[in-house]
Design a protein around this motif. Structure first.
Motif: not given
Length: 157
Positions: A22-27, A5-18
């Motif tokens: 924003r990180e690329e814009e900042a860089m 009864d829990y979600f397995n988030r192991g394969s989820w990305s740490e950063k979303s596309g948005a």
């Protein structure tokens, strides 16, 4: 969901596309500011120049902030800090989020002159030479120094 009864988030990305965008814009913004600032000739040796890089509307998630901060600090003389915006600043920048938003500032510390750095280095090297009595770096073979004899234990003969 899994059997527990829990979600397995192991394969989820740490950063979303948005967030990545924003990180690329900042860089890119940092790169432009860095090149412009390092090219300036009016900065005095030993001074510090601080520039507001990002407004609160460019929200960096914790993962993006961590990698962006590492990127900025990889350049000699550059540091980055972020400051929480006050309620008045939120209204002024038309930010509607109720959570904390940040202004991001980068600072560039101009190197002291090479002559001064040389003096400091030479003083430090002299101190090290005075305190360091054994110079093993000049030993070309292992025969130039003795290995201390091992003390015998009570049971050793």
């Amino acid at each position: 969901m899994s059997d527990d009864d829990y979600f397995n988030r192991g394969s989820w990305s740490e950063k979303s596309g948005a967030a990545k965008r924003r990180e690329e814009e900042a860089m890119k913004a940092f790169e432009n500011v860095r090149l412009e600032t390092e090219a300036r000739t009016d900065l005095k040796a030993g001074s510090r120049e601080t520039i507001q890089l990002l407004k609160p509307s460019c929200h960096l998630t914790q993962a993006c902030w961590k990698s962006f901060r590492a990127h900025v600090q990889s350049f000699e003389g550059w540091t980055v800090k972020r400051r929480a915006a006050t309620e008045a600043e939120k209204k002024e920048s038309k930010e509607k989020r109720k959570s904390t938003v940040y202004f991001t500032m980068v600072s560039f510390s101009v190197k002291k002159s090479a002559k001064n750095n040389w003096k400091v280095k030479s003083r430090n090297q002299k101190k090290r030479q005075k305190n360091d009595t054994s110079d093993l770096s000049s030993c070309e073979s292992g025969d130039d120094f003795e290995i201390p004899a091992r003390k015998k234990a009570k049971g050793d003969f």
